[in-house]
Design a protein around this motif. Structure first.
Motif, PDB file in Angstrom:
ATOM      1  N   ALA A   1       0.834  -1.206   0.000  1.00 25.94           N
ATOM      2  CA  ALA A   1       0.000   0.000   0.000  1.00 25.94           C
ATOM      3  C   ALA A   1       0.868   1.255   0.000  1.00 25.94           C
ATOM      4  CB  ALA A   1      -0.937  -0.010   1.196  1.00 25.94           C
ATOM      5  N   MET A   2       1.944   1.245   0.789  1.00 23.30           N
ATOM      6  CA  MET A   2       2.872   2.382   0.802  1.00 23.30           C
ATOM      7  C   MET A   2       3.491   2.579  -0.579  1.00 23.30           C
ATOM      8  SD  MET A   2       5.019   1.949   4.348  1.00 23.30           S
ATOM      9  CE  MET A   2       4.249   1.586   5.901  1.00 23.30           C
ATOM     10  N   ALA A   3       3.918   1.485  -1.185  1.00 24.14           N
ATOM     11  CA  ALA A   3       4.580   1.569  -2.490  1.00 24.14           C
ATOM     12  C   ALA A   3       3.658   2.132  -3.560  1.00 24.14           C
ATOM     13  CB  ALA A   3       5.085   0.184  -2.905  1.00 24.14           C
ATOM     14  N   GLU A   4       2.366   1.908  -3.414  1.00 25.29           N
ATOM     15  CA  GLU A   4       1.408   2.400  -4.395  1.00 25.29           C
ATOM     16  C   GLU A   4       0.835   3.774  -4.046  1.00 25.29           C
ATOM     17  OE1 GLU A   4      -1.440  -0.291  -5.933  1.00 25.29           O
ATOM     18  OE2 GLU A   4      -0.100  -2.029  -5.844  1.00 25.29           O
ATOM     19  N   GLY A   5       1.359   4.390  -2.990  1.00 24.76           N
ATOM     20  CA  GLY A   5       0.916   5.735  -2.623  1.00 24.76           C
ATOM     21  C   GLY A   5      -0.476   5.790  -2.048  1.00 24.76           C
ATOM     22  N   LEU A   6      -0.875   4.734  -1.334  1.00 22.77           N
ATOM     23  CA  LEU A   6      -2.221   4.656  -0.770  1.00 22.77           C
ATOM     24  C   LEU A   6      -2.176   4.601   0.757  1.00 22.77           C
ATOM     25  CD1 LEU A   6      -3.730   2.030  -3.252  1.00 22.77           C
ATOM     26  CD2 LEU A   6      -3.980   4.525  -3.301  1.00 22.77           C
ATOM     27  N   TRP A   7      -1.219   5.288   1.336  1.00 19.94           N
ATOM     28  CA  TRP A   7      -0.924   5.192   2.770  1.00 19.94           C
ATOM     29  C   TRP A   7      -1.262   6.490   3.484  1.00 19.94           C
ATOM     30  CZ3 TRP A   7       0.218   1.400   6.043  1.00 19.94           C
ATOM     31  CH2 TRP A   7       0.847   1.689   7.247  1.00 19.94           C
ATOM     32  N   CYS A   8      -2.022   6.408   4.574  1.00 19.78           N
ATOM     33  CA  CYS A   8      -2.326   7.578   5.422  1.00 19.78           C
ATOM     34  C   CYS A   8      -2.891   8.734   4.600  1.00 19.78           C
ATOM     35  CB  CYS A   8      -1.076   8.035   6.172  1.00 19.78           C
ATOM     36  SG  CYS A   8      -0.663   7.054   7.616  1.00 19.78           S
ATOM     37  N   LEU A   9      -3.830   8.452   3.738  1.00 22.29           N
ATOM     38  CA  LEU A   9      -4.369   9.488   2.853  1.00 22.29           C
ATOM     39  C   LEU A   9      -5.037  10.621   3.628  1.00 22.29           C
ATOM     40  CD1 LEU A   9      -5.968   7.262   0.053  1.00 22.29           C
ATOM     41  CD2 LEU A   9      -3.651   8.200   0.192  1.00 22.29           C
ATOM     42  N   GLN A  10      -5.453  10.355   4.861  1.00 20.06           N
ATOM     43  CA  GLN A  10      -6.215  11.322   5.649  1.00 20.06           C
ATOM     44  C   GLN A  10      -5.356  12.414   6.262  1.00 20.06           C
ATOM     45  OE1 GLN A  10      -5.244   8.306   6.456  1.00 20.06           O
ATOM     46  NE2 GLN A  10      -5.427   7.807   8.611  1.00 20.06           N
ATOM     47  N   LEU A  11      -4.052  12.243   6.248  1.00 14.16           N
ATOM     48  CA  LEU A  11      -3.167  13.210   6.900  1.00 14.16           C
ATOM     49  C   LEU A  11      -2.625  14.234   5.902  1.00 14.16           C
ATOM     50  CD1 LEU A  11      -1.157  10.778   9.199  1.00 14.16           C
ATOM     51  CD2 LEU A  11      -3.214  12.096   9.758  1.00 14.16           C
ATOM     52  N   LYS A  12      -2.106  15.325   6.425  1.00 17.82           N
ATOM     53  CA  LYS A  12      -1.548  16.375   5.575  1.00 17.82           C
ATOM     54  C   LYS A  12      -0.255  15.896   4.912  1.00 17.82           C
ATOM     55  CE  LYS A  12      -3.264  20.004   8.687  1.00 17.82           C
ATOM     56  NZ  LYS A  12      -2.858  21.083   9.623  1.00 17.82           N
ATOM     57  N   PRO A  13       0.070  16.440   3.748  1.00 16.46           N
ATOM     58  CA  PRO A  13       1.321  16.030   3.087  1.00 16.46           C
ATOM     59  C   PRO A  13       2.551  16.216   3.968  1.00 16.46           C
ATOM     60  CG  PRO A  13      -0.067  17.206   1.548  1.00 16.46           C
ATOM     61  CD  PRO A  13      -0.739  17.323   2.898  1.00 16.46           C
ATOM     62  N   GLU A  14       2.593  17.294   4.735  1.00 16.57           N
ATOM     63  CA  GLU A  14       3.763  17.529   5.585  1.00 16.57           C
ATOM     64  C   GLU A  14       3.846  16.517   6.737  1.00 16.57           C
ATOM     65  OE1 GLU A  14       0.767  20.926   6.579  1.00 16.57           O
ATOM     66  OE2 GLU A  14       1.364  19.702   4.845  1.00 16.57           O
ATOM     67  N   THR A  15       2.728  15.857   7.039  1.00 19.00           N
ATOM     68  CA  THR A  15       2.727  14.819   8.067  1.00 19.00           C
ATOM     69  C   THR A  15       3.096  13.470   7.488  1.00 19.00           C
ATOM     70  OG1 THR A  15       0.988  16.031   9.258  1.00 19.00           O
ATOM     71  CG2 THR A  15       1.331  13.753   9.896  1.00 19.00           C
ATOM     72  N   GLY A  16       2.870  13.302   6.188  1.00 17.87           N
ATOM     73  CA  GLY A  16       3.131  12.023   5.548  1.00 17.87           C
ATOM     74  C   GLY A  16       1.933  11.440   4.844  1.00 17.87           C
ATOM     75  N   GLY A  17       0.888  12.260   4.640  1.00 14.69           N
ATOM     76  CA  GLY A  17      -0.331  11.793   4.003  1.00 14.69           C
ATOM     77  C   GLY A  17      -0.578  12.437   2.656  1.00 14.69           C
ATOM     78  N   ALA A  18      -1.847  12.374   2.231  1.00 13.81           N
ATOM     79  CA  ALA A  18      -2.222  12.912   0.919  1.00 13.81           C
ATOM     80  C   ALA A  18      -3.069  14.172   1.023  1.00 13.81           C
ATOM     81  CB  ALA A  18      -2.982  11.854   0.116  1.00 13.81           C
TER      82      ALA A  18
END
Length: 406
Positions: free
Chosen positions: A52-69
């Motif tokens: 999931a991480m490799a496909e960019g589907l990880w922690c989508l709910q968080l801000k980009p600066e936190t590590g999300g989308a």
């Protein structure tokens, strides 16, 4: 509101749907995929999380600066629903409770140092977390004003004594958010703290056996016998524990609903597939009016749930606490999930009652939905309070400002 979603959200939804279809659903039929508590085994979970991480589907709910989308709540509603087409989905994408709500709370109120120490390891998937609020009688449950666990300040340290129970994920958690009483003030008497599993002064008394499949780490009863927490591990500030719970629990209740809609739709899907192929007395089940009425009503109830969830998500995105809207969604969707699983089992007959499908897993899991994050009756009381105070304005329409409509 405009119900059209952006191309960005649709791209995430589509890629999540493909991942769930090809990577996760096939795992559900293999007994080796499950641990002893009927969730995905930890070794398999790690492999799926890496994908999931490799496909960019990880922690989508968080801000980009936190590590999300950086998805807003409306975008989360679309994606979380797609994730939970599989019973393994949310935890694979790091959007499962209680980590989901804990990460969002820490992102909003944590200091930079707290985010680095307590949030980032959860975001990376290095640790799991728990939220310790609910207590055995006579302590607090849906009513946080009844919380008995106390944290006494001694110099620059708080010393905690008390008990908590039904703490989801506690058996596997490393990072904990604890709600404890620091004074008897009715509004500012609670404080939120952060502590690590390796700190002395607390213990898990038991992993409470439950009816359904369990989250990793179970639902535990905990005793605090002098846990010492330094004051830099206070969230927001002393006396702001009620605010912390409000910030966390409103969105967390709604994210439950987002996920439950995915399970509800999966239950319908399994029922439809079986009804289409199973015949009796010279007729397919799908051609029987009784079956059509059951599935048609479910389709309606699920769509009503989706609209309630979207309305609440939109309100949260506007900066509202959306207490009324979240209560309506929580109340309706929790009951729809149970209805969907029950109907799916009924249409599948003995097959539905067996472990040949995930329907019985969903059914046992679904019964807790009407209890967690506020029982049905609590949310009905909340809605009645709004009805009493607002009168006919309970059903008002939001009006665009002149600037927005010009």
């Amino acid at each position: 509101m405009d119900f059209r979603i952006s191309p960005k959200i649709e791209d995430y939804r589509s890629r999540i749907a493909t991942f769930v279809e090809h990577e996760l659903i096939p795992l559900e039929s293999a007994p080796a995929s499950f641990d002893e508590h009927e969730n995905i085994s930890l070794e398999l979970l790690q492999r799926m999380r890496e994908k999931a991480m490799a496909e960019g589907l990880w922690c989508l709910q968080l801000k980009p600066e936190t590590g999300g989308a950086g998805l807003d709540k409306v975008g989360m509603a679309v994606c979380y629903e797609a994730m939970n087409r599989s019973i393994f989905g949310p935890v694979v994408f790091n959007s499962a409770a209680p980590d989901d709500g804990n990460m969002m709370l820490l992102e909003v109120v944590g200091t930079p140092a707290q985010k680095e120490r307590w949030l980032q390891p959860i975001v990376r998937g290095d640790v799991r977390s728990a939220f310790a609020m609910t207590e055995p009688h006579p302590g607090g449950g849906s009513d946080p004003s009844m919380i008995q666990t106390r944290a006494e300040k001694r110099g620059g340290t708080y010393v905690v004594h008390g008990r908590k129970w039904f703490i989801t994920g506690a058996g596997e958690a490393s990072h904990f958010i604890l709600i404890a009483r620091t004074s008897d003030d009715p509004r500012y008497g609670l404080t939120a703290f952060l502590f690590h599993k390796d700190q002395p002064g607390w213990e898990i008394l038991r992993r409470i056996p439950i009816m359904g499949p369990e989250e990793h780490g179970g639902h535990c009863e905990i005793a605090f016998t002098g846990l010492e927490i330094p004051e830099e591990n206070v969230l927001i500030g002393e006396g702001q524990g009620l605010k912390a719970t409000q910030i966390r629990l409103g969105p967390a209740r709604l994210t439950h609903c987002m996920r439950w809609l995915g399970l509800s739709k999966r239950s319908v899907e399994i029922a439809q597939a079986y009804a289409a192929e199973r015949t009796g007395f010279g007729q397919r089940l799908a051609d029987r009016e009784s079956i059509q009425l059951m599935l048609g009503d479910l389709a309606l109830q699920i769509e009503i749930g989706r609209m309630l969830v979207m309305r609440a998500a939109w309100e949260l995105d506007q900066g509202s606490f959306a207490r009324k809207e979240v209560s309506m969604a929580k109340l309706h969707v929790a009951n729809v999930l149970h209805q969907a699983a029950d109907t799916g089992i009924q249409i599948n007959g003995a097959r539905g009652y067996s472990k040949d499908t995930v329907l019985e897993w969903i059914y046992r899991y679904a019964r807790q939905a009407r209890l967690v994050d506020g029982a049905d009756e609590v949310h009905r009381m909340v809605l009645n309070r709004f009805l009493t105070s607002e009168g006919s304005d309970f059903w008002h329409w939001p009006v665009e400002t002149n600037a927005a409509s010009s």
